[in-house]
Design an enzyme around this catalytic site. Structure first.
Site, PDB file in Angstrom:
ATOM      1  N   SER A  61       0.807  -1.238   0.000  1.00 55.61           N
ATOM      2  CA  SER A  61       0.000   0.000   0.000  1.00 55.61           C
ATOM      3  C   SER A  61       0.834   1.278   0.000  1.00 55.61           C
ATOM      4  O   SER A  61       0.270   2.354  -0.224  1.00 55.61           O
ATOM      5  CB  SER A  61      -0.935   0.019   1.202  1.00 55.61           C
ATOM      6  OG  SER A  61      -2.004  -0.853   0.972  1.00 55.61           O
ATOM      7  N   LYS A  64       0.528   3.388  -2.961  1.00 56.42           N
ATOM      8  CA  LYS A  64      -0.641   4.269  -3.202  1.00 56.42           C
ATOM      9  C   LYS A  64      -0.260   5.744  -3.211  1.00 56.42           C
ATOM     10  O   LYS A  64      -0.874   6.542  -3.917  1.00 56.42           O
ATOM     11  CB  LYS A  64      -1.720   3.996  -2.149  1.00 56.42           C
ATOM     12  CG  LYS A  64      -2.365   2.619  -2.289  1.00 56.42           C
ATOM     13  CD  LYS A  64      -3.210   2.268  -1.076  1.00 56.42           C
ATOM     14  CE  LYS A  64      -3.849   0.885  -1.216  1.00 56.42           C
ATOM     15  NZ  LYS A  64      -4.453   0.411   0.031  1.00 56.42           N
ATOM     16  N   TYR A 188      -3.138  -2.337 -10.187  1.00 62.45           N
ATOM     17  CA  TYR A 188      -3.033  -2.130  -8.734  1.00 62.45           C
ATOM     18  C   TYR A 188      -2.210  -3.259  -8.091  1.00 62.45           C
ATOM     19  O   TYR A 188      -1.311  -3.005  -7.291  1.00 62.45           O
ATOM     20  CB  TYR A 188      -4.442  -2.041  -8.133  1.00 62.45           C
ATOM     21  CG  TYR A 188      -4.463  -2.116  -6.626  1.00 62.45           C
ATOM     22  CD1 TYR A 188      -4.052  -1.038  -5.850  1.00 62.45           C
ATOM     23  CD2 TYR A 188      -4.872  -3.279  -5.970  1.00 62.45           C
ATOM     24  CE1 TYR A 188      -4.048  -1.122  -4.460  1.00 62.45           C
ATOM     25  CE2 TYR A 188      -4.878  -3.370  -4.590  1.00 62.45           C
ATOM     26  CZ  TYR A 188      -4.460  -2.289  -3.842  1.00 62.45           C
ATOM     27  OH  TYR A 188      -4.450  -2.381  -2.464  1.00 62.45           O
ATOM     28  N   TYR A 240      -4.928   3.839   7.758  1.00 55.69           N
ATOM     29  CA  TYR A 240      -6.318   3.378   7.798  1.00 55.69           C
ATOM     30  C   TYR A 240      -6.949   3.642   9.164  1.00 55.69           C
ATOM     31  O   TYR A 240      -6.851   4.753   9.674  1.00 55.69           O
ATOM     32  CB  TYR A 240      -6.401   1.884   7.410  1.00 55.69           C
ATOM     33  CG  TYR A 240      -5.553   1.604   6.209  1.00 55.69           C
ATOM     34  CD1 TYR A 240      -5.938   2.094   4.965  1.00 55.69           C
ATOM     35  CD2 TYR A 240      -4.353   0.945   6.308  1.00 55.69           C
ATOM     36  CE1 TYR A 240      -5.151   1.896   3.854  1.00 55.69           C
ATOM     37  CE2 TYR A 240      -3.552   0.745   5.195  1.00 55.69           C
ATOM     38  CZ  TYR A 240      -3.963   1.224   3.978  1.00 55.69           C
ATOM     39  OH  TYR A 240      -3.183   1.043   2.889  1.00 55.69           O
ATOM     40  N   VAL A 258       1.270  -3.884   3.797  1.00 52.16           N
ATOM     41  CA  VAL A 258       1.264  -5.199   4.456  1.00 52.16           C
ATOM     42  C   VAL A 258       2.522  -6.020   4.171  1.00 52.16           C
ATOM     43  O   VAL A 258       2.699  -7.083   4.749  1.00 52.16           O
ATOM     44  CB  VAL A 258       0.006  -6.052   4.129  1.00 52.16           C
ATOM     45  CG1 VAL A 258      -1.230  -5.496   4.792  1.00 52.16           C
ATOM     46  CG2 VAL A 258      -0.194  -6.207   2.633  1.00 52.16           C
TER      47      VAL A 258
HETATM   48  O1  DON Z   1      -4.750  -4.810  -1.699  1.00 55.32           O
HETATM   49  C1  DON Z   1      -4.173  -5.369  -0.780  1.00 55.32           C
HETATM   50  O2  DON Z   1      -4.791  -5.931   0.104  1.00 55.32           O
HETATM   51  C2  DON Z   1      -2.658  -5.299  -0.722  1.00 55.32           C
HETATM   52  N1  DON Z   1      -2.093  -5.405  -2.043  1.00 55.32           N
HETATM   53  C3  DON Z   1      -2.190  -4.030  -0.105  1.00 55.32           C
HETATM   54  C4  DON Z   1      -2.797  -3.776   1.270  1.00 55.32           C
HETATM   55  C5  DON Z   1      -1.912  -3.011   2.173  1.00 55.32           C
HETATM   56  O3  DON Z   1      -0.709  -2.946   2.016  1.00 55.32           O
HETATM   57  C6  DON Z   1      -2.580  -2.417   3.354  1.00 55.32           C
HETATM   58  N2  DON Z   1      -1.634  -1.725   4.196  1.00 55.32           N
HETATM   59  N3  DON Z   1      -1.347  -1.819   5.336  1.00 55.32           N
END
Ligand code: DON
Length: 304
Positions: A61, A64, A188, A240, A258
């Site tokens: 993320s 982003k 994405y 978040y 993540v």
């Molecule tokens: O879309 C997802 O779930 C992962 N590719 C990215 C989520 C993420 O990194 C949330 N951050 N803490």
């Protein structure tokens, strides 16, 4: 500084026991939950690192904020604001609930839904064209960089991420996705799988601290106005449903992923990046958060 970073690692290490690897993207389970690192790059280009800062990891993320800058440059703020809002969601990154009662418009570009609307706005009809454009943009920021997608992590998310596809198709119904849903969602996944080390991430994100210009190469990456907006979003929504706590304890614009990375910006001074794949219950690096709390306290970095 070096001693302080080593102290930060020693302080944070015991908390790793309480964390867990992300398991909903199967390939992320291959990470080592004992890894922990921190890198700071200051405006004069000096870099200080301690711990596991040369281990590559997928930025997830954190991508982003990079894709948002890229699309703000290419399409402008008005276009972006047609597809996403700029309010905190207070919900987990993957949540669908708000989307239904808010007519498919994501609260902000840092939740998954918002980031997928942003990949929809990227130049190119296919996911390959979209992610190649983003990677080229990133490679231009720091001389001699050559960022790559971790193909194993990309495939793993591509094959299992039914929820993100659902988010994409749901938003398409409300006109929030430009072009093909599959291209936006796939781009994405590709941007989330871009791999960097902690040291590279800190270096790359220094242009945020420089108000849109990289202070070492003097390259203009984006307008100061775009950085102002992205910093505000990071402060409100970068972690978040843990963003409020992060504002109270660390007090800097930050963005987590993540894969275990978190980047935090001290405007006009430095970019800090931490890496530790053991996550807390909200999907943020448990050791990384402790390092940032420690450094913010010791160096009085909080903006609040
Ligand atoms: O879309 C997802 O779930 C992962 N590719 C990215 C989520 C993420 O990194 C949330 N951050 N803490």
């Amino acid at each position: 500084m070096q001693q302080l970073l080593e102290q930060a690692i020693r302080y944070a290490k015991p908390f790793l026991e309480q964390g867990k690897l992300a398991d909903y993207i199967p390939a992320l389970l291959r990470a080592n939950p004992q890894h922990l690192g921190v890198s700071i790059t200051t405006m004069d280009g000096k870099q200080h690192s301690a711990g596991d800062t040369d281990e590559p990891f997928s930025i997830q993320s954190i991508s982003k904020i990079l894709s948002l800058i890229y699309v703000l440059n290419e399409r402008g703020k008005e276009k972006v604001l047609e597809k996403v809002g700029v309010e905190p969601s207070g919900n987990p990154f993957y949540s669908l609930v708000q989307l239904e009662y808010e007519s498919g418009k994501p609260r902000n570009p840092l939740i998954n839904a918002g980031a997928i609307a942003i990949t929809g706005l990227m130049a190119g009809n296919s996911a390959q064209e979209k992610s190649a454009g983003l990677i080229q943009f990133l490679n231009n920021i720091v001389d001699e960089s050559d960022y790559k997608i971790n193909q194993e992590i990309y495939r793993s998310e591509f094959e299992t991420s039914h929820r993100n596809r659902a988010v994409g198709y749901f938003m398409k119904h409300f006109g929030m996705i430009d072009g093909e849903v599959e291209a936006a969602v796939d781009a994405y996944f590709q941007q989330c799988s871009i791999e960097m080390t902690c040291a590279q991430l800190s270096r790359l994100s220094l242009f945020f601290a420089g108000g849109g210009t990289d202070p070492i190469s003097h390259k203009k990456v984006t307008d100061p106005e775009n950085v102002k907006w992205v910093h505000a979003l990071m402060a409100m929504c970068g972690l978040y449903d843990a963003s409020g706590e992060f504002a109270c304890t660390v007090g800097l614009p930050g963005k987590s992923g993540v894969g275990g990375g978190i980047v935090a910006i001290v405007p006009g001074k430095m970019s800090i990046s931490v890496f530790g794949p053991a996550l807390d219950g909200k999907g943020n690096s448990i050791g990384g958060l402790k390092i940032l709390e420690f450094l913010s306290r010791e160096l009085r970095l909080s903006l609040f």
